[in-house]
Scaffold this motif. Structure first.
Motif, short mmCIF file in Angstrom:
data_model
loop_
_atom_site.label_atom_id
_atom_site.label_comp_id
_atom_site.label_asym_id
_atom_site.label_seq_id
_atom_site.Cartn_x
_atom_site.Cartn_y
_atom_site.Cartn_z
N TRP A 73 0.84 -1.21 0.00
CA TRP A 73 0.00 0.00 0.00
C TRP A 73 0.86 1.25 0.00
O TRP A 73 0.96 1.94 -0.99
CB TRP A 73 -0.94 -0.01 1.22
CG TRP A 73 -2.23 0.70 1.01
CD1 TRP A 73 -3.44 0.12 0.75
CD2 TRP A 73 -2.47 2.12 1.03
NE1 TRP A 73 -4.41 1.09 0.61
CE2 TRP A 73 -3.85 2.32 0.78
CE3 TRP A 73 -1.66 3.22 1.23
CZ2 TRP A 73 -4.42 3.59 0.74
CZ3 TRP A 73 -2.23 4.50 1.18
CH2 TRP A 73 -3.60 4.67 0.94
N ARG A 88 -0.65 -3.72 3.84
CA ARG A 88 -1.90 -3.35 4.50
C ARG A 88 -2.40 -4.44 5.44
O ARG A 88 -2.78 -4.17 6.58
CB ARG A 88 -2.98 -3.07 3.44
CG ARG A 88 -4.30 -2.58 4.01
CD ARG A 88 -5.40 -2.58 2.97
NE ARG A 88 -5.81 -3.94 2.61
CZ ARG A 88 -6.70 -4.24 1.68
NH1 ARG A 88 -7.26 -3.26 0.99
NH2 ARG A 88 -7.03 -5.49 1.42
N PRO A 114 -6.22 -4.78 10.63
CA PRO A 114 -6.68 -4.78 9.24
C PRO A 114 -8.11 -5.31 9.12
O PRO A 114 -8.49 -6.27 9.78
CB PRO A 114 -5.70 -5.73 8.54
CG PRO A 114 -4.56 -5.92 9.49
CD PRO A 114 -5.14 -5.75 10.85
N LEU A 121 -1.41 1.54 6.07
CA LEU A 121 -1.63 2.23 4.80
C LEU A 121 -0.41 3.09 4.42
O LEU A 121 0.65 2.57 4.16
CB LEU A 121 -2.94 3.03 4.87
CG LEU A 121 -4.17 2.17 5.22
CD1 LEU A 121 -5.42 3.04 5.38
CD2 LEU A 121 -4.40 1.08 4.21
N ASP A 360 -4.91 -7.52 -2.89
CA ASP A 360 -5.66 -6.76 -1.90
C ASP A 360 -7.07 -7.30 -1.70
O ASP A 360 -7.93 -6.61 -1.16
CB ASP A 360 -5.72 -5.28 -2.29
CG ASP A 360 -6.54 -5.04 -3.56
OD1 ASP A 360 -6.89 -6.03 -4.25
OD2 ASP A 360 -6.85 -3.88 -3.86
#
Length: 378
Positions: A73, A88, A114, A121, A360
């Motif tokens: 990220w 992340r 998370p 981030l 992701d």
């Protein structure tokens, strides 16, 4: 996936829609800023002095030094040219050798929780500190950790810089960067609670400006507040041009994503306005994109243009600038070649780093994902 050497701008159906180019709305509900990836048809600082951009841009993929990253990220450059990248979902920071791409784990950041679009981030580096924007159990917050930068050095324990940024399963913002004025800026989201964007007492749906210690920066528009601009939906890209103007990319809902010129105290319209509304009291974007073509995350400035990474759009957008205005139509590069694109970082001259985002949970990861690409642009 194909691995091109030189990529020219896309034309035809992928070209600009009206004022610029793409967006990020959820096709079913309009509630999330990063949409599930559709199968391909095939950030944070100024760099150098102002350069008149050519009429047509060009992107050369000069190398892929690093592969096998998990949910990357944030990206920041260390003195000397090495990189730090955040994961992340794994809550870790990894050092990347800027020449060889070799990876050195620096450890897990305590306190990160998370979930959805939240986690570890954005990253920024300054004066021996690594700053991180993260999702904790009760809020989003900015912390900083000591880091010596030598071989074998680890991150120190996190110290709070700013707490109380609203958190949600979606729309957490997360990009941080130091501006030319030495102040720390952050892009935040409204967590799906649209009213927060217009509430100047809330830190959600804003661009924030603060000292490196987290206090309201001198000259902020609202006394005693870190709020710099408001009326944003979800800001994940911030960068400065060569003349020190601040630019930000944000996710729209169902219609328009935006690139905005951000000025102190201005209202950027969400949720009353999405894209160019022409309404008194709201600032219209300099460029806008249909929701299928962008989902913009990180942006960077290089060679007289803003370069914007697209998630759902799976492409890198170039927006040429002349002062505070566009000097031409946006151009798209790398469409579908590397999947979802998360972060772009300028490192001087014509050089950019570009981070993919296939792992992701919304991408379709293949062999080698995720990766950092080395680009040369004009």
């Amino acid at each position: 996936m194909k691995r091109p050497v030189v990529v020219k701008a896309l034309g035809g159906a992928a070209a600009l829609v009206l004022a610029a180019g793409c967006s990020s709305g959820d096709a079913s509900s309009g509630s999330t800023e990063e949409r599930p990836r559709t199968p391909p048809s095939a950030s944070a600082s100024a760099s150098g002095t102002a350069v008149a951009p050519p009429a047509a841009g060009r992107v050369t993929v000069a190398g892929t030094p690093t592969e096998g990253l998990a949910s990357p990220w944030g990206l920041a450059e260390l003195p000397g040219g090495d990189l730090l990248v955040s994961s992340r979902d794994e809550r870790t920071v990894t050092r990347i050798d800027g020449r060889t791409g070799a990876k050195t784990p620096l450890g897990e950041v305590p306190g990160v929780v998370p979930a959805g679009e939240g986690g570890l981030l954005g990253l920024a580096v300054r004066d021996g500190w690594v700053y991180a924007y993260l999702t904790a159990s009760s809020d989003n917050r900015i912390v900083r950790m000591r880091y010596g930068g030598g071989a074998g050095d680890r991150l120190g324990p996190p110290e709070p810089v700013l707490t109380g940024i609203p958190k949600g399963f979606t729309h957490n913002g997360g990009r941080i960067a130091f501006g030319p004025d030495g102040m720390l800026y952050a892009g935040t989201g409204e967590t799906g609670d649209t009213g927060l964007a217009q509430d100047r007492e809330s830190l959600g749906g804003k661009v924030l400006r603060m000292t490196p210690e987290g206090r309201p920066a001198p000259g902020n528009p609202f006394p005693g507040s870190v709020v710099y601009s408001y009326g944003h939906r979800n800001v994940q890209g911030i960068a400065w041009d060569a003349d020190g103007r601040l630019w930000a990319a944000e996710f729209g809902q169902n219609t328009w994503d935006e690139l905005n010129l951000v000025e102190a105290g201005r209202n950027y319209g969400w949720p009353e306005a999405e894209g160019r509304a022409g309404e008194k009291g709201f600032v219209d974007p300099v460029a806008q994109w249909r929701t299928s073509e962008a989902s913009p995350s990180g942006i960077a400035y290089a060679r007289g243009a803003i370069w914007m990474a697209g998630l759902r759009g799976e492409r890198l957008w170039r927006v040429p600038l002349s002062g505070a205005e566009r000097s031409g139509d946006p151009e798209a590069f790398l469409e579908g070649e590397y999947g979802r694109l998360r972060t772009v970082l300028a490192t001087g001259g014509d050089r950019l780093w570009l981070v993919t985002s296939e792992t992701d949970t919304r991408g379709t990861p293949g062999s080698g994902d995720d990766r950092i690409l080395r680009l040369r642009v004009e």
